[in-house]
Design an enzyme around this catalytic site. Sequence first.
Site, short mmCIF file in Angstrom:
data_model
loop_
_atom_site.label_atom_id
_atom_site.label_comp_id
_atom_site.label_asym_id
_atom_site.label_seq_id
_atom_site.Cartn_x
_atom_site.Cartn_y
_atom_site.Cartn_z
N ARG A 208 0.84 -1.22 0.00
CA ARG A 208 0.00 0.00 0.00
C ARG A 208 0.87 1.26 0.00
NH1 ARG A 208 -3.28 -3.52 -0.78
NH2 ARG A 208 -5.40 -3.62 0.07
N SER B 8 -10.83 -0.69 2.73
CA SER B 8 -10.09 -0.77 4.00
C SER B 8 -9.76 0.64 4.45
CB SER B 8 -8.78 -1.53 3.81
OG SER B 8 -9.00 -2.80 3.29
N GLU C 117 -5.29 3.91 5.84
CA GLU C 117 -4.85 3.67 4.46
C GLU C 117 -5.34 4.83 3.58
OE1 GLU C 117 -6.79 1.35 1.24
OE2 GLU C 117 -5.67 -0.27 2.18
N1 EPU Z 1 -10.38 -10.45 10.10
C1 EPU Z 1 -11.16 -10.50 11.24
N2 EPU Z 1 -12.26 -9.72 11.32
C2 EPU Z 1 -12.65 -8.90 10.32
C3 EPU Z 1 -11.87 -8.83 9.15
C4 EPU Z 1 -10.73 -9.61 9.06
O1 EPU Z 1 -10.86 -11.22 12.17
O2 EPU Z 1 -13.69 -8.22 10.47
C5 EPU Z 1 -9.17 -11.29 10.00
C6 EPU Z 1 -9.45 -12.75 9.67
O3 EPU Z 1 -8.51 -13.51 10.39
C7 EPU Z 1 -9.10 -12.85 8.19
C8 EPU Z 1 -7.99 -11.85 8.07
O4 EPU Z 1 -8.35 -10.80 8.98
O5 EPU Z 1 -8.70 -14.12 7.85
C9 EPU Z 1 -7.83 -11.28 6.69
O6 EPU Z 1 -9.05 -10.73 6.25
P1 EPU Z 1 -9.34 -10.46 4.69
O7 EPU Z 1 -9.02 -11.64 3.90
O8 EPU Z 1 -10.69 -9.85 4.57
O9 EPU Z 1 -8.22 -9.39 4.32
P2 EPU Z 1 -7.71 -8.08 5.02
O10 EPU Z 1 -6.29 -8.25 5.39
O11 EPU Z 1 -8.66 -7.65 6.09
C10 EPU Z 1 -6.77 -7.07 2.78
C11 EPU Z 1 -6.87 -5.78 2.01
C12 EPU Z 1 -8.17 -5.71 1.23
C13 EPU Z 1 -8.25 -6.90 0.29
C14 EPU Z 1 -8.15 -8.19 1.12
C15 EPU Z 1 -8.10 -9.43 0.27
C16 EPU Z 1 -5.54 -4.23 3.32
C17 EPU Z 1 -5.54 -3.00 4.19
N3 EPU Z 1 -6.73 -4.65 2.92
O12 EPU Z 1 -7.80 -7.03 3.78
O13 EPU Z 1 -8.13 -4.53 0.46
O14 EPU Z 1 -9.45 -6.89 -0.46
O15 EPU Z 1 -6.91 -8.17 1.90
O16 EPU Z 1 -6.86 -9.57 -0.34
O17 EPU Z 1 -4.48 -4.74 3.01
C18 EPU Z 1 -8.78 -2.25 0.34
O18 EPU Z 1 -7.59 -1.97 0.33
O19 EPU Z 1 -9.67 -1.35 0.28
C19 EPU Z 1 -9.20 -3.64 0.46
C20 EPU Z 1 -10.47 -3.98 0.57
#
Ligand code: EPU
Length: 339
Positions: A164, A239, A335
Amino acid sequence: MHIQENVSLKQYNTFGIDVKAAFFASISTVQELIELLSNNKYPDPFIIGGGSNMLLTQDIKRLVIHLNIKGKEIVDASFSDTEVLLKVAGGENWHDFVLYCVGNNLGGVENLSLIPGNVGTSPIQNIGAYGVELKDIFYECEVLHRTTQETRIFSIEECAFGYRDSVFKNKLKNEYVITSVTFRLTKKDHKIMIDYGAIVDTLSRKHIENPTLKDVSDAVIEIRQSKLPDPKKIGNSGSFFKNPIISQKEFDALRAAHPIAPYYPIGSDQIKVPAGWLIEQAGFKGKRYGNAGVHDKQALVLVNYGNASGQEIWNLAIKIQSEVKEKYNITIEPEVNVL
Ligand code: EPU
């Protein structure tokens, strides 16, 4: 080109925040952009693209330039045996561009389906999702210097992409406007990236064994729609926070106190912790505070339930940030750009 006065920016930012621009112009050519940037009557204009990565907390007293330059062109059909170079204007909507690639058998962007925003802002924060980041398909971008109006090309190395992150967020912040991005895409032997758990699950539920670009794109669309709110229905900016990257020592302390904390090792001494988990564990998931709230299916996303002011959303963000810090001793950083 027509410069309007006192224009609401509600429809130009995905959070749907109703702040006003003192002056506003939508431009569709690089020439128009040069004219406005060199017009001394409007110093230091504010450039808006898809408006998907910003939280506007106050009226903008300057000229707001809406970058609406369109166009896609294959500039090298035989860049390699398997790849083409596609140049895309900065004002193209990101998801429309992804659908164009999927429809024309050009591979590499399918995992980035349904990300809000425009092509021109995608390099600034090296957008990423489901195992792919912009840098994986980026070839170069064309930029315009805001004060000298000089154009130049940035190679992938010069962009200094990170998680990012890019040079446009750091050393060269606000110096350049990205007018087009050239992508390196596969025309055959596509590298299908389906390592991400949710994609594997979705494809296997549909009994798809050898997924096409469209299958992957459809799966990503389905996953995103199930977790992330549609900005057209409920204002949000994806995010809101970045996933914090902490040292092994900090991680050991976190794990000692919270043995179930999820994590992703990065390199030898750094660990990425999902901010969504931290926010959920701090009790914010699905909570609403007036018109602002935390999405009920993904705690990383802050939402505008209707008429929230930018300040209302920002107050909630600060509250989350300080409670996460208090509970886990980890600082989570936004972000989105807060303006
Ligand atoms: N999790 C929770 N609770 C929540 C959300 C997430 O416990 O409410 C934990 C879970 O353990 C889950 C882990 O977080 O397994 C990862 O969650 P997720 O796969 O939804 O991914 P993320 O790390 O929360 C990132 C990006 C997203 C992208 C997803 C999928 C960032 C800041 N965000 O989210 O990007 O879609 O991975 O690759 O890196 C964006 O930037 O706007 C965005 C949506």
